[in-house]
Design a protein around this motif. Structure first.
Motif, short mmCIF file in Angstrom:
data_model
loop_
_atom_site.label_atom_id
_atom_site.label_comp_id
_atom_site.label_asym_id
_atom_site.label_seq_id
_atom_site.Cartn_x
_atom_site.Cartn_y
_atom_site.Cartn_z
N ARG A 4 8.88 18.59 16.71
CA ARG A 4 9.02 19.41 15.51
C ARG A 4 8.07 20.60 15.55
O ARG A 4 8.45 21.73 15.26
CB ARG A 4 8.78 18.57 14.26
CG ARG A 4 9.77 18.90 13.17
CD ARG A 4 9.50 18.13 11.91
NE ARG A 4 8.18 18.46 11.36
CZ ARG A 4 7.68 17.89 10.26
NH1 ARG A 4 8.35 16.96 9.64
NH2 ARG A 4 6.49 18.25 9.81
N ASP A 5 6.81 20.34 15.92
CA ASP A 5 5.84 21.43 16.03
C ASP A 5 6.25 22.44 17.10
O ASP A 5 6.07 23.64 16.95
CB ASP A 5 4.44 20.88 16.36
CG ASP A 5 3.88 20.03 15.23
OD1 ASP A 5 4.38 20.18 14.09
OD2 ASP A 5 2.97 19.21 15.49
N THR A 8 9.08 24.62 15.86
CA THR A 8 8.55 25.57 14.88
C THR A 8 7.84 26.73 15.57
O THR A 8 7.93 27.88 15.14
CB THR A 8 7.57 24.86 13.92
OG1 THR A 8 8.24 23.74 13.35
CG2 THR A 8 7.10 25.79 12.81
N ALA A 9 7.13 26.41 16.65
CA ALA A 9 6.33 27.44 17.34
C ALA A 9 7.14 28.23 18.36
O ALA A 9 6.66 29.23 18.90
CB ALA A 9 5.15 26.77 18.04
N CYS A 36 13.41 20.00 24.43
CA CYS A 36 12.77 21.23 23.98
C CYS A 36 12.81 22.30 25.07
O CYS A 36 12.95 23.49 24.77
CB CYS A 36 11.32 20.97 23.55
SG CYS A 36 11.21 20.13 21.95
N GLU B 108 19.09 27.07 11.93
CA GLU B 108 18.38 27.68 13.04
C GLU B 108 18.97 27.15 14.35
O GLU B 108 19.49 26.03 14.39
CB GLU B 108 16.88 27.34 12.95
CG GLU B 108 16.03 28.54 13.31
CD GLU B 108 14.58 28.18 13.57
OE1 GLU B 108 14.16 27.08 13.17
OE2 GLU B 108 13.88 29.00 14.17
N SER B 179 8.81 36.36 8.54
CA SER B 179 9.88 35.70 7.78
C SER B 179 11.20 36.46 7.89
O SER B 179 12.27 35.86 7.93
CB SER B 179 9.47 35.48 6.31
OG SER B 179 9.31 36.70 5.67
N PHE B 182 12.63 35.44 11.22
CA PHE B 182 13.12 34.06 11.14
C PHE B 182 14.54 34.05 10.58
O PHE B 182 15.47 33.50 11.17
CB PHE B 182 12.16 33.25 10.26
CG PHE B 182 12.48 31.79 10.20
CD1 PHE B 182 12.26 30.98 11.30
CD2 PHE B 182 12.99 31.23 9.04
CE1 PHE B 182 12.54 29.63 11.25
CE2 PHE B 182 13.28 29.87 8.98
CZ PHE B 182 13.06 29.07 10.09
#
Lengths: 88, 231
Positions: A4-5, A8-9, A36, B108, B179, B182
């Motif tokens: 998950r991290d 996100t990154a 990933c 996403e 943002s 994103f």
């Protein structure tokens, strides 16, 4: 770092906007996690596709010429104004 | 605002020469960025003739304000900032309110999920339907984004500006750039998929009407039937 991290990154990683410390962590996770890694490789190739295809388009040569002329005109105007000033 | 350079005590001959050299340097440096400026102007105005006028107006303004540019800071971001301001001041009003984007928001990594349908992750756009999209289709996809997302995505993903540079160029905080990127990239993925569909590249996928035969099979069926009809 977990999946998950990492996800996100991921965009900041591709954008080279992560701190060195975070880059090390993302890299380590990508080495361990095939899922990933696939996502990363796909996103990176998509970014490249958009950039390369869109950069094929440049400004028309006529615009370059037009701007060169216009700037020469502006330069002359500025010089004339500066030369006039001391006589005032 | 006053467009005149502040009249300092720089009226001596050497100061004139220095000013002339500085202006000549401006032209050389600025023209290096002409392609990125034009491409971005084209995304802003979505019209080649307005884009050309916008770039010219922006560069003339930059030339006049060049003495306000702080040497050592980012010239490219500064030029883009003037482009953005020129667009907002002179062109956006003329163009009126942009039509609301009909683009559907999506999850996403939408494209990765679309193309990895069979459980096997796809690792490259090469060989997928996306690879068949030409520059025109990709630009059309970017043009479908709402304006603030469009410029941000263009500056970042096409022109390669950093978050800090995009922030300066568009006059917002770095967090806002992030943002916008994103959301903008999410919308772009949807728009690219729409382009691939419009070009007929995505038949047989789960978004298209599902067919157990696949595209080729169905086509053969039609051919076979029409042959039968002529008999």
């Amino acid at each position: 770092m977990n999946c998950r991290d990492c996800v996100t990154a991921l965009n900041s990683f591709i954008d080279r906007e992560l701190s060195d410390e975070d880059v090390v962590q993302v890299r380590a996770h990508l080495e361990d996690c095939g899922g990933c890694l696939h996502l990363y490789e796909f996103e990176e190739s998509l970014r490249r596709l958009v950039r390369v295809r869109c950069q094929e388009q440049g400004a028309p040569e006529s615009l370059r010429e037009r701007i060169t002329l216009k700037l020469a005109f502006e330069r002359t105007r500025l010089q004339q104004r500066q030369q006039r000033r001391p006589q005032l | 605002m006053n467009a005149e350079p502040a009249p300092q005590a720089d009226t001596s001959e050497s100061a004139h020469q220095e000013a002339a050299a500085t202006r000549a340097r401006f032209e050389e440096e600025a023209l290096k960025h002409l392609d990125p400026l034009y491409r971005t102007a084209l995304r802003m105005t979505r019209n080649p003739s307005d884009a050309e006028d916008l770039v010219q107006d922006a560069l003339v303004r930059a030339f006049r304000f060049y003495d306000r540019f702080e040497p050592g800071t980012n010239f490219r971001a500064w030029l883009f900032k003037i482009l953005t301001n020129t667009y907002i001041n002179s062109y956006r009003r003329k163009q009126g309110r942009p039509p609301e984007s009909s683009l559907e928001d999506t999850e996403e990594f939408f494209l990765y999920n679309q193309l990895s349908d069979d459980g096997e992750g796809v690792t490259d756009v090469e060989g997928t339907v996306l690879d068949r999209l030409g520059a025109d289709s990709i630009q059309r996809a970017i043009d479908q984004l709402p304006p603030q997302f469009r410029t941000t995505v263009q500056l970042s993903d096409v022109e390669g500006l950093s978050y800090a540079e995009v922030a300066e160029a568009t006059g917002v905080a770095k967090g806002t750039v992030m943002s916008r990127l994103f959301r903008g990239r999410r919308l772009l993925q949807r728009a690219l998929w729409d382009q691939a569909q419009a070009a007929g590249f995505t038949s047989g996928s789960k978004v298209h009407s599902p067919s157990t035969d696949g595209h080729e099979g169905a086509e053969n069926g039609v051919v076979a039937r029409s042959r039968g009809g002529t008999r």
